[in-house]
Scaffold this active site. Structure first.
Site, PDB file in Angstrom:
ATOM      1  N   ARG A 146      42.969  39.652 -45.804  1.00  0.00           N
ATOM      2  CA  ARG A 146      44.093  40.530 -46.159  1.00  0.00           C
ATOM      3  C   ARG A 146      45.425  39.781 -46.150  1.00  0.00           C
ATOM      4  O   ARG A 146      46.303  40.073 -46.965  1.00  0.00           O
ATOM      5  CB  ARG A 146      44.139  41.707 -45.175  1.00  0.00           C
ATOM      6  N   TYR A 147      45.590  38.822 -45.218  1.00  0.00           N
ATOM      7  CA  TYR A 147      46.899  38.196 -45.048  1.00  0.00           C
ATOM      8  C   TYR A 147      46.877  36.677 -45.107  1.00  0.00           C
ATOM      9  O   TYR A 147      47.907  36.041 -44.905  1.00  0.00           O
ATOM     10  CB  TYR A 147      47.521  38.624 -43.709  1.00  0.00           C
ATOM     11  N   ARG A 154      59.717  35.979 -35.545  1.00  0.00           N
ATOM     12  CA  ARG A 154      58.539  35.747 -34.711  1.00  0.00           C
ATOM     13  C   ARG A 154      57.797  34.460 -35.041  1.00  0.00           C
ATOM     14  O   ARG A 154      56.973  33.996 -34.259  1.00  0.00           O
ATOM     15  CB  ARG A 154      57.579  36.924 -34.837  1.00  0.00           C
ATOM     16  N   MET A 207      40.941  40.460 -41.628  1.00  0.00           N
ATOM     17  CA  MET A 207      42.373  40.265 -41.630  1.00  0.00           C
ATOM     18  C   MET A 207      42.751  38.837 -41.971  1.00  0.00           C
ATOM     19  O   MET A 207      43.731  38.575 -42.645  1.00  0.00           O
ATOM     20  CB  MET A 207      42.932  40.645 -40.264  1.00  0.00           C
ATOM     21  N   GLU A 232      43.624  36.589 -30.201  1.00  0.00           N
ATOM     22  CA  GLU A 232      43.500  37.621 -29.167  1.00  0.00           C
ATOM     23  C   GLU A 232      42.525  37.220 -28.074  1.00  0.00           C
ATOM     24  O   GLU A 232      42.672  37.638 -26.923  1.00  0.00           O
ATOM     25  CB  GLU A 232      43.045  38.945 -29.796  1.00  0.00           C
ATOM     26  N   CYS A 289      41.742  61.223 -42.895  1.00  0.00           N
ATOM     27  CA  CYS A 289      42.261  61.606 -41.585  1.00  0.00           C
ATOM     28  C   CYS A 289      43.029  62.923 -41.719  1.00  0.00           C
ATOM     29  O   CYS A 289      43.638  63.198 -42.755  1.00  0.00           O
ATOM     30  CB  CYS A 289      43.187  60.527 -41.039  1.00  0.00           C
ATOM     31  N   GLU A 328      45.509  35.146 -26.068  1.00  0.00           N
ATOM     32  CA  GLU A 328      45.957  36.302 -25.289  1.00  0.00           C
ATOM     33  C   GLU A 328      45.078  36.544 -24.064  1.00  0.00           C
ATOM     34  O   GLU A 328      45.590  36.730 -22.953  1.00  0.00           O
ATOM     35  CB  GLU A 328      45.991  37.549 -26.161  1.00  0.00           C
ATOM     36  N   SER A 366      43.619  28.864 -37.224  1.00  0.00           N
ATOM     37  CA  SER A 366      42.693  29.965 -36.952  1.00  0.00           C
ATOM     38  C   SER A 366      41.252  29.564 -37.250  1.00  0.00           C
ATOM     39  O   SER A 366      40.984  28.935 -38.274  1.00  0.00           O
ATOM     40  CB  SER A 366      43.077  31.166 -37.822  1.00  0.00           C
ATOM     41  N   CYS A 416      46.604  62.478 -42.815  1.00  0.00           N
ATOM     42  CA  CYS A 416      46.875  61.469 -43.835  1.00  0.00           C
ATOM     43  C   CYS A 416      47.623  62.069 -45.017  1.00  0.00           C
ATOM     44  O   CYS A 416      47.221  63.093 -45.571  1.00  0.00           O
ATOM     45  CB  CYS A 416      45.565  60.832 -44.317  1.00  0.00           C
ATOM     46  N   TYR A 453      49.740  28.956 -31.897  1.00  0.00           N
ATOM     47  CA  TYR A 453      48.699  28.258 -32.660  1.00  0.00           C
ATOM     48  C   TYR A 453      48.593  26.800 -32.247  1.00  0.00           C
ATOM     49  O   TYR A 453      47.488  26.243 -32.176  1.00  0.00           O
ATOM     50  CB  TYR A 453      48.971  28.377 -34.150  1.00  0.00           C
ATOM     51  N   CYS A 476      45.636  55.806 -50.227  1.00  0.00           N
ATOM     52  CA  CYS A 476      44.364  56.021 -49.542  1.00  0.00           C
ATOM     53  C   CYS A 476      43.486  57.001 -50.321  1.00  0.00           C
ATOM     54  O   CYS A 476      42.281  56.780 -50.487  1.00  0.00           O
ATOM     55  CB  CYS A 476      44.625  56.538 -48.131  1.00  0.00           C
ATOM     56  N   LEU A 526      51.694  40.131 -43.372  1.00  0.00           N
ATOM     57  CA  LEU A 526      51.280  41.094 -42.359  1.00  0.00           C
ATOM     58  C   LEU A 526      52.327  42.184 -42.149  1.00  0.00           C
ATOM     59  O   LEU A 526      52.008  43.373 -42.134  1.00  0.00           O
ATOM     60  CB  LEU A 526      50.994  40.336 -41.053  1.00  0.00           C
ATOM     61  N   ASP A 555      36.051  34.539 -32.621  1.00  0.00           N
ATOM     62  CA  ASP A 555      37.232  34.195 -31.834  1.00  0.00           C
ATOM     63  C   ASP A 555      38.474  34.131 -32.704  1.00  0.00           C
ATOM     64  O   ASP A 555      38.413  33.831 -33.899  1.00  0.00           O
ATOM     65  CB  ASP A 555      37.034  32.835 -31.158  1.00  0.00           C
ATOM     66  N   HIS A 596      41.720  45.750 -29.763  1.00  0.00           N
ATOM     67  CA  HIS A 596      43.114  45.811 -30.193  1.00  0.00           C
ATOM     68  C   HIS A 596      43.564  47.269 -30.247  1.00  0.00           C
ATOM     69  O   HIS A 596      42.817  48.153 -30.634  1.00  0.00           O
ATOM     70  CB  HIS A 596      43.316  45.133 -31.541  1.00  0.00           C
ATOM     71  N   LEU A 630      49.126  48.599 -41.729  1.00  0.00           N
ATOM     72  CA  LEU A 630      48.907  47.939 -40.439  1.00  0.00           C
ATOM     73  C   LEU A 630      50.083  48.147 -39.491  1.00  0.00           C
ATOM     74  O   LEU A 630      49.908  48.521 -38.333  1.00  0.00           O
ATOM     75  CB  LEU A 630      48.677  46.442 -40.659  1.00  0.00           C
ATOM     76  N   CYS A 675      42.059  53.001 -40.436  1.00  0.00           N
ATOM     77  CA  CYS A 675      42.869  52.955 -41.658  1.00  0.00           C
ATOM     78  C   CYS A 675      43.758  51.720 -41.666  1.00  0.00           C
ATOM     79  O   CYS A 675      44.143  51.232 -42.731  1.00  0.00           O
ATOM     80  CB  CYS A 675      43.733  54.205 -41.766  1.00  0.00           C
TER      81      CYS A 675
END
Length: 422
Positions: free
Chosen positions: A150-151, A101, A61, A336, A395, A340, A116, A398, A109, A403, A77, A333, A256, A83, A185
């Site tokens: 991905r992001y 947000r 991610m 999360e 799935c 969190e 990260s 789905c 952060y 996909c 994201l 790490d 998660h 997602l 997925c």
């Protein structure tokens, strides 16, 4: 999957130095050691071994490397319907939610060091794995590490362009290696959709020169090395408790969560996470009581539970003040674990008298884990398979055409991979 599952945090200790990396993982019988293959710097597709070089692409991610990167990260994201499904209003609600947000996430952060650690750990893990692969699999060497997030940077399109610049577009072999051990997925599926999209955009449907020959490691939830790495970190944390209470410490595996709409569609993630947990407990000989719980739920809709924070507080109030939290679905790490779990869940538990609530270390630079990565990759490279049998079935509920096309593409690359192996 929850928002905070995608946000990482700077790791406290520095990257470890591996003084010695055995060629044979500790969970396998020893065998004669072959000589180390030389790493050939620029990767061009006709330089070295019979089927090499091979690109090893770590998919994850990602996370913002600085506080300033948080906004763009959240924008990408919330734009991903795989997602965070927001329905027909995704293009409107996604940017709105991400802007609202951003200040809160930036503060988180800042509290964990300003960025990260997931890129640092991904680059480190992939590099060390490739060193092992060069020795273990000289026929597909040199193995060159790549990271595709991905992001966050390096994004999938950046990685793909690097592959083409390095010569892999001329029938070079590349392995997309998901760093989500348990398939969903929402995570691996989304990353593969993105990979397929950029393959089509950058190479076209019938690439000149043959194009990159892809195969996929799409899940590995009960690999013995992964289980061993988790078990060792749990044992290390249990050893910090007095001997007379050690066997009564409750092990809380935390992963998660997913929206129940995704679960009810037939996503395999809950079953695969449960399989990992059970395998770890088998390795530990069921030495302690344990439970699986789920973290990072966001919004008012129903999510997979029980929630991690609620579980911890419930047990503490019932007198179970010695608990070990184990992040079971993560390979390094991030927010999360370091925010969190450490700064929210454990902090609140200590305030309520749960002073024995602790967390097992994440996998990060674990040598056992890196050897497991190499074993997963080596097995895949020698198998001649493009993906797992599980990936060939959708799935139950789905309805995503994206996909379907992605799965068709990766399932239909079998002949290309067999030609590369020959």
């Amino acid at each position: 999957m929850a928002l905070r599952a995608s946000i990482a945090r700077l790791h406290r200790p520095s990257t470890p130095t591996l003084k010695h990396i055995p060629l044979t993982p500790p969970w396998l019988p020893t065998s004669p050691v072959r000589s180390m293959a030389t790493v050939v710097p620029p990767v061009m597709q006709d330089l070295t071994s019979r089927s090499g070089p091979t690109a090893m692409v770590f998919m994850n991610m990602g996370g913002p490397s600085t506080v300033a990167d948080v906004g763009p990260f959240l924008s990408r994201l919330f734009a991903d319907a795989d997602l965070i499904p927001l329905g027909r209003l995704q293009s409107y609600l996604g940017p709105l939610i991400s802007r609202r947000r951003t200040p809160k996430i930036q503060n988180q952060y800042a509290a964990i060091g300003g960025g990260s650690p997931i890129r640092k750990w991904s680059e480190y893990q992939s590099l060390e794995m490739c060193k092992l692969l060069d020795a273990r699999c000289p026929e597909s060497a040199p193995h060159k590490p790549y990271v595709a997030f991905r992001y966050a940077d390096p994004l999938t399109e950046e990685m793909y362009q690097r592959l083409l610049d390095d010569g892999f577009g001329k029938s070079g072999r590349a392995v997309a290696f998901t760093q989500y051990p348990q398939y969903s997925c929402s995570t691996t599926g989304s990353s593969l959709n993105e990979l397929w999209k950029w393959r089509t955009r950058l190479e076209g449907k019938e690439p000149e020169g043959g194009g990159v020959k892809w195969s996929v490691i799409d899940r590995w939830p009960v690999h013995p090395g992964l289980i061993e790495a988790f078990a060792k970190n749990i044992e290390d944390q249990l050893a910090t408790y007095p001997a007379e209470v050690r066997k009564d410490v409750v092990l809380l595996f935390s992963a998660h969560s997913l929206p129940m709409s995704v679960v009810n569609r037939g996503d395999t993630y809950p079953a695969e996470v449960s399989a990992t947990v059970y395998a770890v407990m088998q390795r530990l000989r069921f030495s302690n009581p344990y439970r699986l719980c789920w973290q990072s739920q966001v919004g008012p809709s129903a999510w997979l539970g029980a929630q991690t924070q609620d579980t911890v507080m419930s047990y503490v109030k019932k007198g179970h003040t010695d608990l070990v939290l184990i992040p079971i679905a993560f390979t390094s790490d991030h927010i999360e674990t370091l925010y969190e779990l450490d700064q929210e869940v454990i902090h609140e538990a200590h305030k309520e008298g749960g002073t024995g609530v602790k967390r097992a270390e994440s996998l990060n630079g674990s040598q056992v884990f890196i050897e497991a990565l190499a074993d997963v990759a080596a097995t895949h490279l020698s198998s001649g398979e493009t993906c797992s049998r599980q990936m060939g079935i959708r799935c139950q509920g789905c309805k995503s055409e994206k996909c379907l096309e992605q799965k068709r593409f990766f399932m239909n690359t079998q002949r290309d991979v067999e030609e590369v192996i020959r």
